[in-house]
Design an enzyme around this catalytic site. Sequence first.
Site, PDB file in Angstrom:
ATOM      1  N   LYS A  50      13.767 -14.332 -11.074  1.00  0.00           N
ATOM      2  CA  LYS A  50      13.440 -13.279 -12.047  1.00  0.00           C
ATOM      3  C   LYS A  50      12.417 -13.792 -13.049  1.00  0.00           C
ATOM      4  O   LYS A  50      11.445 -13.131 -13.355  1.00  0.00           O
ATOM      5  CB  LYS A  50      14.682 -12.810 -12.826  1.00  0.00           C
TER       6      LYS A  50
ATOM      7  N   GLU B  19      18.605 -16.825  -8.495  1.00  0.00           N
ATOM      8  CA  GLU B  19      18.150 -15.477  -8.833  1.00  0.00           C
ATOM      9  C   GLU B  19      17.559 -15.446 -10.247  1.00  0.00           C
ATOM     10  O   GLU B  19      16.544 -14.796 -10.492  1.00  0.00           O
ATOM     11  CB  GLU B  19      19.326 -14.495  -8.687  1.00  0.00           C
TER      12      GLU B  19
ATOM     13  N   ASN C   4      -1.459   1.775   5.756  1.00  0.00           N
ATOM     14  CA  ASN C   4      -0.535   0.778   5.203  1.00  0.00           C
ATOM     15  C   ASN C   4      -0.107  -0.093   6.372  1.00  0.00           C
ATOM     16  O   ASN C   4       0.340   0.428   7.386  1.00  0.00           O
ATOM     17  CB  ASN C   4       0.674   1.481   4.570  1.00  0.00           C
ATOM     18  N   GLY C   5      -0.256  -1.419   6.229  1.00  0.00           N
ATOM     19  CA  GLY C   5       0.122  -2.318   7.319  1.00  0.00           C
ATOM     20  C   GLY C   5      -0.997  -3.308   7.579  1.00  0.00           C
ATOM     21  O   GLY C   5      -1.878  -3.492   6.748  1.00  0.00           O
TER      22      GLY C   5
ATOM     23  N   LYS D  10       6.658  -3.975  -4.441  1.00  0.00           N
ATOM     24  CA  LYS D  10       8.080  -3.632  -4.444  1.00  0.00           C
ATOM     25  C   LYS D  10       8.657  -3.647  -3.031  1.00  0.00           C
ATOM     26  O   LYS D  10       9.725  -4.179  -2.787  1.00  0.00           O
ATOM     27  CB  LYS D  10       8.262  -2.247  -5.080  1.00  0.00           C
TER      28      LYS D  10
ATOM     29  N   CYS E 290       0.828  -1.204   0.000  1.00  0.00           N
ATOM     30  CA  CYS E 290       0.000   0.000   0.000  1.00  0.00           C
ATOM     31  C   CYS E 290       0.865   1.258   0.000  1.00  0.00           C
ATOM     32  O   CYS E 290       1.956   1.268   0.570  1.00  0.00           O
ATOM     33  CB  CYS E 290      -0.858   0.038   1.249  1.00  0.00           C
TER      34      CYS E 290
ATOM     35  N   TRP F 227      -2.795  -2.650  -1.715  1.00  0.00           N
ATOM     36  CA  TRP F 227      -2.313  -3.978  -2.082  1.00  0.00           C
ATOM     37  C   TRP F 227      -3.008  -4.928  -1.118  1.00  0.00           C
ATOM     38  O   TRP F 227      -2.725  -4.937   0.068  1.00  0.00           O
ATOM     39  CB  TRP F 227      -0.795  -4.025  -1.915  1.00  0.00           C
TER      40      TRP F 227
ATOM     41  N   GLU G 199       8.863 -14.395 -11.455  1.00  0.00           N
ATOM     42  CA  GLU G 199       8.096 -13.246 -10.972  1.00  0.00           C
ATOM     43  C   GLU G 199       7.588 -12.340 -12.086  1.00  0.00           C
ATOM     44  O   GLU G 199       6.534 -11.736 -11.945  1.00  0.00           O
ATOM     45  CB  GLU G 199       8.844 -12.450  -9.893  1.00  0.00           C
TER      46      GLU G 199
ATOM     47  N   ARG H 268       5.263   0.434  -6.213  1.00  0.00           N
ATOM     48  CA  ARG H 268       5.246  -0.406  -5.018  1.00  0.00           C
ATOM     49  C   ARG H 268       4.339  -1.625  -5.197  1.00  0.00           C
ATOM     50  O   ARG H 268       4.456  -2.584  -4.457  1.00  0.00           O
ATOM     51  CB  ARG H 268       4.746   0.411  -3.810  1.00  0.00           C
TER      52      ARG H 268
ATOM     53  N   HIS I 207      19.579 -36.547  -7.722  1.00  0.00           N
ATOM     54  CA  HIS I 207      18.885 -36.887  -6.481  1.00  0.00           C
ATOM     55  C   HIS I 207      17.394 -36.549  -6.565  1.00  0.00           C
ATOM     56  O   HIS I 207      16.720 -36.476  -5.542  1.00  0.00           O
ATOM     57  CB  HIS I 207      19.540 -36.166  -5.299  1.00  0.00           C
TER      58      HIS I 207
HETATM   59  C1  AGP Z   1      12.980  -9.611  -6.250  1.00  0.00           C
HETATM   60  O1  AGP Z   1      12.956  -9.297  -7.571  1.00  0.00           O
HETATM   61  C2  AGP Z   1      11.901  -9.077  -5.411  1.00  0.00           C
HETATM   62  N1  AGP Z   1      11.548  -7.768  -5.668  1.00  0.00           N
HETATM   63  C3  AGP Z   1      11.978  -9.458  -3.933  1.00  0.00           C
HETATM   64  O2  AGP Z   1      12.393 -10.778  -3.809  1.00  0.00           O
HETATM   65  C4  AGP Z   1      12.844  -8.551  -3.016  1.00  0.00           C
HETATM   66  O3  AGP Z   1      14.196  -8.756  -3.266  1.00  0.00           O
HETATM   67  C5  AGP Z   1      12.476  -8.856  -1.555  1.00  0.00           C
HETATM   68  O4  AGP Z   1      11.130  -8.542  -1.345  1.00  0.00           O
HETATM   69  C6  AGP Z   1      13.342  -8.128  -0.569  1.00  0.00           C
HETATM   70  O5  AGP Z   1      13.215  -6.745  -0.695  1.00  0.00           O
HETATM   71  P1  AGP Z   1      14.278  -5.752  -0.057  1.00  0.00           P
HETATM   72  O6  AGP Z   1      15.566  -5.992  -0.748  1.00  0.00           O
HETATM   73  O7  AGP Z   1      13.724  -4.386  -0.314  1.00  0.00           O
HETATM   74  O8  AGP Z   1      14.351  -6.081   1.401  1.00  0.00           O
END
Ligand code: AGP
Length: 610
Positions: free
Chosen positions: A487, A483, A100-101, A605, A2, A75, A490, A27, A506
Amino acid sequence: MCGIVGAISQRPVAAILLEGLRRLEYRGYDSAGLAVLDANGSLQRLRVLGKVSGLAEALDATPVNGLLGIAHTRWATHGEPSTENAHPHISHDRCAVVHNGIIENHERLRAEQLAAGHRFLSQTDTEVVVHAIHDALAAGQTLTEAVRQTRLHLQGAYALGVIDGQHPDCLVAARQGSPLVIGVGFQEYFIASDVFALLPVTNRFIFLEDGDLAELRVDGLAIWDANGDPVERPVRTSTVAADSAERGPYRHFMQKEIFEQPRAIADTLEGRLASRTVLPEAFGVEAEAILSGTRGVTIVACGTSYHAGLVAKYWIEAVAGLPCQVEVASEYRYRKHVIPDGHLFVTISQSGETADTLAALRLARQGGYTSTLAICNVPESSLVRESDLVLLTHAGPEIGVASTKAFTTQLTALLLLTVNLARHHGLDAEQEAAAVQLLRSLPSQMEQVLSLDARIAELAEQFVDCQHTLFLGRGEQYPIAMEGALKLKEISYIHAEAYPAGELKHGPLALIDEDMPVVAVAPNNALLEKLKSNLEEVRARGGKLFVFADDQVPMQEEAGITVVRLPQTDDLIDPIVFSIPMQLLAYHVAVLKGTDVDQPRNLAKSVTVE
Ligand code: AGP
């Protein structure tokens, strides 16, 4: 997550609120809304399911006018994405709240308020807040008192912006666990979840602390701390340019951020390297005493930042010879720990506001870690403010939800940390000078790898129709494979898994067939022959291989094997260099699939709630 914006001014605020929301879009959100108090003290509210552009259209159709207002991008956590659940929430047509929260005790409060006769119009946890404020107002309290009183009953995390029709001259804000900044203008004040929202109207900010309550009026500002005592919080001038959140000539922010990496890494190294050494001052004045006494490292982070931590484990153990343990923050915060003697507790975070990482840091401090270091991209973030030592990554604002330049600058910072620790544990002057030279070479090596963009875009076509992919790596390339898989999943929504290549037999080998592309990260290092044997196992079962190898790797393209050549680098910096093709691959697959690259579905984000 949010996003909150609010304004109290002598000019109409609707356009300011709308632009603020637009700048918070990165965000992640599913609905948007605003409420403005008009000259008669009545609340005008607009809410839409979907994008801020939809809210802008609604505003065009039904203009709202006023000098005081709050706005929100939601969100969803409690209650589906819908107009009814979008903020602001209103009670009895007089007061409005954006939040927000998560209010953890909302069910009990809702039951009590229903029994007292309140009518609920949403499924959100937030609505209990506005009804509680209403009740306190109805009992004769001022808006500030009403918010203060309401907070006594709230459990959980929140940032709040509150307005009331009978208090047309003040905006009240509160922070507990979720970020909130105050923007300071000339006879006007603003609130927002982060500074980007407000950069068009001010570059002067006050960062509220947990527990703070603030009352904003055009002629002044009052803040009370968690104990209810009046406090002065410093006004800081942000150096982030208002246009830094613009996409420029790029099609997506993610693409822009991938291509910004040479500059971001150069900026992260700036002022931290002498000709043959990593400058001890890079970590702050107290750092040397702490780092020289460090006997091990514990790293905690989430998502991409966690992957950076996993790479660092290989570096710290191999180069500095110190034990290093790495854990995801959401697990770390809920288990009992043995605190290893002399360990430095390191958190890694792009935003510095990730709820789990922040909670892990607080737990570590309470639990007995005496030294903490934050590797972070946001100087004013909670994580930075609560850590003993700070190493800022100078990636600049990262807007795309998929982390790219934040990751490679985190790796760069972790390599600086490794070298600094290693100096106290046997790294000699020649070895340090060699590491420094490699660090310096990073920006130009990154430029060379970025020139593979067109080749990788072509390759991406072979992934568009697949349902699953496997990413393989060994040693410090295993986290890079992780990673790469993160990527891809997501932003393209293709299921992607990463495995250390030695684990294939395994279990995961059972998945291999002609419909399963397998991506391998294969620099010319000590594990190459081992990796090649693992790739043979894939080939023998009809798997389609896509190998990212440097130009020294003896491997030919043939049926079933595509080889993408990167320039040869050194083992030490390979993980940073090989991150780029992983990012480009995911980006181009997502573009071909037509997904929302910068704001992928269901993701945010900055994850400021658990
Ligand atoms: C990765 O592409 C994501 N956006 C996510 O995994 C992100 O790295 C994670 O939420 C941690 O965020 P931060 O680095 O702001 O703590």
